[in-house]
Design a protein around this motif. Structure first.
Motif, PDB file in Angstrom:
ATOM      1  N   THR A  36       0.842  -1.192   0.000  1.00  0.00           N
ATOM      2  CA  THR A  36       0.000   0.000   0.000  1.00  0.00           C
ATOM      3  C   THR A  36       0.885   1.253   0.000  1.00  0.00           C
ATOM      4  N   ASP A 220      -5.300  -1.504  -5.328  1.00  0.00           N
ATOM      5  CA  ASP A 220      -4.768  -2.195  -4.139  1.00  0.00           C
ATOM      6  C   ASP A 220      -5.603  -3.452  -3.886  1.00  0.00           C
ATOM      7  N   GLU A 221      -5.073  -4.413  -3.141  1.00  0.00           N
ATOM      8  CA  GLU A 221      -5.794  -5.653  -2.808  1.00  0.00           C
ATOM      9  C   GLU A 221      -6.339  -6.322  -4.067  1.00  0.00           C
ATOM     10  N   GLY A 560      -5.678  -5.326   5.394  1.00  0.00           N
ATOM     11  CA  GLY A 560      -4.996  -4.067   5.096  1.00  0.00           C
ATOM     12  C   GLY A 560      -4.648  -3.224   6.314  1.00  0.00           C
TER      13      GLY A 560
HETATM   14 MG    MG Z   1      -1.964  -3.011   2.071  1.00  0.00          MG
END
Ligand code: MG
Ligand code: ATP
Length: 729
Positions: A36, A220-221, A560
Motif C-alpha cells: 500500500t 490495491d488488494e 490491510g
Molecule cells: Mg496493504
C-alpha cells in the motif's frame, strides 16, 4: 517535493517498483511488505517525477476506510490537495460514473441506490407479484442468484436454463427484477459496476474519453477482485492506460463472494510486457509474529510462494491462552487490554479479531462491564442486528402488548397476510383514540376484510400462546421457545443463501446470552430485566469513531489494517477454521489465508486464544484447538496461565466458594456438591462427554479452580471444576 525525499522512506525493492518505467506493473508481495505504501508513493512519483496530472490518476481500494487513508497519505506526501485524483472503491467510482452519464446509462437523473436490505425487499415483492410461493422461491436465494450473475457480468439474456425449470424460473425472476428496477429508477450495488462496464462497452467514444483522461489506474488488494471488477479495470486500461496493481495471493479471502485470485495471473497474460516486482521485507511485525505467519501459510498448496523477512527484533513470543470457556476468554482479553492501557498504551492500538460476528457479544459484555470504550467495525453490534431485534420485538410484545414499535416490527414477520391496508386501519384507529395498536385490533375487526381480520386474530392468539406457554420457563428456554414458535427461526432457516445462516447463528447466540444472563436487580422478572439490558447494550456502550477505543472486527474486515496489539480469538476447529470449510480443501485453504491475514495484522504483541468449552449458538461446544495453532512452531509460542494461586491439590481451597456466576451454570455441579474434598491427583473420574480419565493436576481457586484430566479416548483436557460435572469412578 524532490525525488530523494520521495524515495528515501523506501527500501530498494520498493523504490524499483515506485520508479518503474511507465508500463503495466504487478507488485506481488506478502503482508506488511509495503504494498500500500508503494502504491501511494507511485501516485506521488507519477505526479512529481513523471509530470502526470493528478486528474489523470485513478486509484482503487477495497473499503471506504482504506480509501480515506490513502487520500490522507497522498496529501501528506504530495503536499497537494488530493481532490483532483479519483480515489475510491470500485463501487464508489462506478457510482460516480453513472451520476455523470445517467443519460447514456438509461437511468433517470435522480436514480437511487438500493442497499442490500432494500434489494431483498424488492425481490420479495417480485416473487409475490409473480404469484410464486416464497417458501419455495426464497427472496434471499433469488437475490443471491441475481447478484452472482451480475458479478460475472451476465444479464438474463446471456443465461441459458439448460432445460432446468428451477433455473428457468430464476432467470425469469432476474428479468422481472431488472424491469422493476428500471421502472423504479433504482440500481443495486452489483448493478453499479455492471452498468458502468456496459456503457463503456456500448456507448461510442465514452471509454476512449476515460482512457484519454486516466493514463494511470492503480489497484490495491488486487487478489480480491471479482470478474466484473477485473473486466471493468481492463476495459478502462485498454491498450493506452497503464495499470499498476498490488496484491498478495496469500491474502485472497473473498473467494466465497466471487473474488478470483487467478486475476493475478490473468493480469500477466492480458497486458503486454507486465513488469513484476516482489517485496520481501516486512516492516510491520516482530520476527516471531512473522515467523508464525510464514509457518502457517506454508501449509497451503498452489501458492505463488514468497518468503518474508524482517530486520526488526524477534520480539516477545506469541502468547497462547487456553480459556476454560468464552467468558474466561473475554476476561483474559479485557484484562490484557487494561494492562496495556495501564502501562501507557492507547486503546485504539488494540484489536480484537474473530472469525464470526456472533463472537463479539461476550467481548462487548465484558468491555461494557469493565467500562472500556470499544467500537465494532464492519458489522452491526449484536443487539442491533435485524434478527435479534426481531426476536426481541416478540419478547417485548409478550411482556408489553402495547409496545407499538415491536408490534409493527413483527406483526407480519414471517408473513402472515397482514398487509398495509390492515395496518393503516389499525394506525388510524390507534391515533384517533390514543390507544395502542394492540388495543385497536378488536375494535377494528369489523372494518377489515374477512381475511385481514382472521390473520390479525391469529397473530393475537399467537402472542397470547407464546406468553402462556413460556411464563413458567427459565429465561433462555423462554427465548428459545419464542424464536421457534413465532416462526422466526423457520423464516431465517428457509433462507439458504446470503446471511440466513449467520442470522440463525445469531438467534441461537441470543439464547446463549439469555442463559448466561444475570439480572442485577433480583426483583424484576427475568425477561423484563433481560430486555432492558438489551436496550442499554444496543444504544450505549459503543464509543465514537474519534474516541480512543478498542477496535473490534471480523478477520475479513481487518484486511490491510495493522495494530500494535492483536488478540486473535476463538481459535477452535469448527469455529476457525469454520465448520463449513473444514471438509473442503479450497475452503480450508481460504480459512488458512484468513489466519495469515489475522496474524499479520499484529505489529508487536500477538495473543491467540481458544476456549475448551464454548457456548455458542445456544449449545456447548468442545472444539479441539484450531489446527492453525499446531502449525506454529512451538518455540514461538508461550502458554499463558491464569494468574491464580496454584495449590495442589487445590480442591479443598475451592470449598465454600460458590462459583462467582451461579446464574451462568445450568449444569448440576455434581462433583462439587456431592463429594467435596475427594478429588485427588491420580484419581479416576468420569465425564459425561469425554468418558473416563485420570486427574493430572488441579489448580486455581474458587470459580477459577480447574482440573486437568487425561481422558482415555479424548486425551488431556483442562476443565473448569465448577462446570466439569465429574464423577468419581
Ligand atoms: Mg496493504
Ligand atoms: P497488507 O498486505 O497487510 O496490506 P502492505 O504490504 O500493504 O500490507 P503497508 O501497509 O504498505 O503493507 O506497510 C506495512 C507497514 O510497514 C506500514 O506501517 C508501513 O508504513 C511500514 N513500511 C512499509 N515500508 C517501509 C519502509 N521502507 N520503511 C519503514 N516502514 C515501512
Amino acid at each position: 517535493m524532490d525525488v530523494s525525499s520521495l524515495l528515501d522512506p523506501l527500501n530498494d525493492a520498493q523504490r524499483q517498483a515506485v520508479a518503474a518505467p511507465l508500463a503495466p506493473t504487478l507488485v506481488l508481495a506478502g503482508a506488511g511488505s509495503g504494498k500500500t505504501r508503494v502504491l501511494t508513493h507511485r501516485v506521488a512519483w507519477l505526479v512529481e517525477v513523471e509530470n502526470v496530472s493528478p486528474h489523470g490518476i485513478l486509484a482503487v481500494t477495497f473499503t471506504n476506510k482504506a480509501a480515506g487513508e490513502m487520500r490522507a497519505r497522498i496529501e501528506a506526501q504530495l503536499g497537494l490537495p488530493s481532490a483532483p485524483l479519483w480515489i475510491g472503491t470500485f463501487h464508489g467510482i462506478a457510482h460516480r460514473l453513472l451520476r455523470t452519464h445517467w443519460r447514456e446509462a438509461g437511468l433517470p437523473q435522480g436514480f437511487s441506490i438500493l442497499d442490500s436490505e432494500d434489494q431483498q425487499r424488492l425481490v420479495k415483492r417480485i416473487i409475490r407479484g409473480a404469484g410464486l410461493d416464497e417458501t419455495r422461491w426464497i427472496p434471499r436465494e433469488v437475490t443471491w442468484f441475481i447478484n452472482a450473475q451480475k458479478d460475472e457480468g451476465l444479464r438474463p439474456k446471456h443465461l441459458k436454463d439448460d432445460g432446468d425449470p428451477t433455473r428457468r424460473q430464476m432467470i425469469r425472476l432476474y428479468e422481472a427484477y431488472e424491469e422493476a428496477c428500471r421502472r423504479n429508477g433504482v440500481v443495486d450495488f452489483a448493478e453499479l459496476l455492471l452498468r458502468s462496464h456496459e456503457i463503456w462497452r456500448d456507448v461510442p467514444g465514452l471509454v476512449e474519453h476515460y482512457r484519454a483522461r486516466f493514463g494511470h489506474v492503480l489497484v490495491d488488494e488486487f487478489q480480491d477482485t471479482n470478474t466484473i471488477q477485473y473486466a471493468w479495470m481492463r476495459m478502462l486500461a485498454g491498450s493506452t492506460s497503464i495499470p499498476f496493481v498490488v496484491g498478495d495471493d496469500d491474502q485472497s479471502i473473498y473467494r466465497w463472494r466471487g473474488a478470483r485470485v487467478e486475476n493475478l495471473q490473468q493480469f500477466r497474460r492480458d497486458f503486454h510486457g507486465v513488469q513484476v516486482f516482489k517485496l520481501e521485507q516486512n516492516y510491520r511485525s516482530t520476527g516471531n509474529i512473522l515467523a508464525a505467519a510464514n509457518a502457517i501459510i506454508t501449509n497451503n498448496s498452489g501458492r505463488i510462494g514468497k518468503k518474508l523477512w524482517t530486520s526488526g527484533e524477534r520480539g516477545e513470543p506469541i502468547r497462547l491462552y487456553r480459556a476454560y470457556n468464552e467468558r474466561d476468554e473475554a476476561e483474559f482479553v479485557v484484562n490484557g487490554i487494561r494492562d496495556w492501557v495501564a502501562r501507557g498504551g492507547n486503546r485504539r492500538d488494540t484489536a480484537i479479531l474473530y472469525r464470526s460476528n456472533a463472537q463479539s457479544r461476550v467481548f462487548e459484555e465484558y468491555l461494557l462491564a469493565a467500562r472500556v470504550p470499544y467500537r465494532v467495525y464492519g458489522g452491526l453490534r449484536f443487539f442491533e442486528r435485524q434478527e435479534i431485534k426481531d426476536a426481541l420485538a416478540y419478547l417485548r410484545l409478550i411482556s408489553n402488548r402495547d409496545d407499538d414499535a415491536s408490534f409493527e416490527r413483527v406483526v407480519n414477520l414471517p408473513t402472515r397476510g397482514i398487509g398495509a391496508r390492515t395496518m393503516e386501519v389499525l394506525r388510524a384507529h390507534a391515533r384517533a383514540n390514543s390507544i395502542s395498536l394492540w388495543q385497536s385490533c378488536a375494535p377494528c375487526a369489523g372494518e377489515l376484510g374477512a381475511r385481514g381480520a382472521a390473520a390479525l386474530q391469529a397473530f393475537i392468539e399467537l402472542i397470547g400462546r407464546l406468553d402462556a406457554d413460556t411464563s413458567d420457563l427459565p429465561l433462555h428456554e423462554q427465548v428459545d421457545h419464542v424464536i421457534q414458535a413465532s416462526g422466526l427461526a423457520g423464516h431465517y432457516k428457509k433462507d439458504k443463501a446470503d446471511k440466513g445462516e449467520a442470522r440463525l447463528e445469531n438467534l441461537e447466540e441470543l439464547v446463549s446470552a439469555a442463559r448466561g444472563f444475570e439480572p442485577e436487580d433480583g426483583d424484576m422478572p427475568p425477561l423484563m430485566a433481560f430486555l432492558s439490558h438489551a436496550v442499554l447494550e444496543s444504544g450505549e456502550g459503543q464509543a465514537e469513531e474519534w474516541e480512543d477505543c478498542v477496535q473490534m472486527m471480523t478477520l475479513h474486515s481487518a484486511k490491510g489494517l495493522e495494530f500494535p496489539v492483536v488478540f486473535l480469538c476463538g481459535l477452535e476447529d469448527g469455529l476457525f477454521p469454520h465448520q463449513r470449510s473444514i471438509a473442503d480443501v479450497h475452503g480450508l485453504e481460504e480459512e488458512r489465508r484468513l489466519c495469515y491475514v489475522g496474524t499479520t495484522r499484529a505489529m508487536r504483541h500477538l495473543y491467540l486464544t481458544y476456549a475448551e468449552q464454548r457456548r455458542m449458538h445456544g449449545v456447548d461446544n468442545y472444539g479441539a484447538p484450531s489446527r492453525f495453532i499446531a502449525e506454529i512452531p512451538p518455540d514461538l509460542l508461550e502458554e499463558v496461565r491464569p494468574k491464580v494461586q496454584v495449590s495442589r491439590p487445590a480442591y479443598g481451597a475451592a470449598r465454600g466458594h460458590a462459583p462467582a456466576r451461579p446464574a451462568q451454570s445450568t449444569r448440576p455441579q455434581r462433583y462439587t456438591d456431592d463429594a467435596p474434598g475427594s478429588l485427588k491427583l491420580g484419581q479416576r473420574v468420569r465425564h459425561q462427554k469425554f468418558g473416563d480419565g485420570v486427574v493430572l493436576s488441579v489448580e486455581g481457586q474458587g470459580s477459577n479452580a480447574r482440573v486437568q484430566v487425561n481422558f482415555e479416548r479424548q486425551g488431556t483436557k483442562w476443565l473448569m471444576m465448577g462446570y466439569a460435572n465429574l464423577e468419581a469412578v
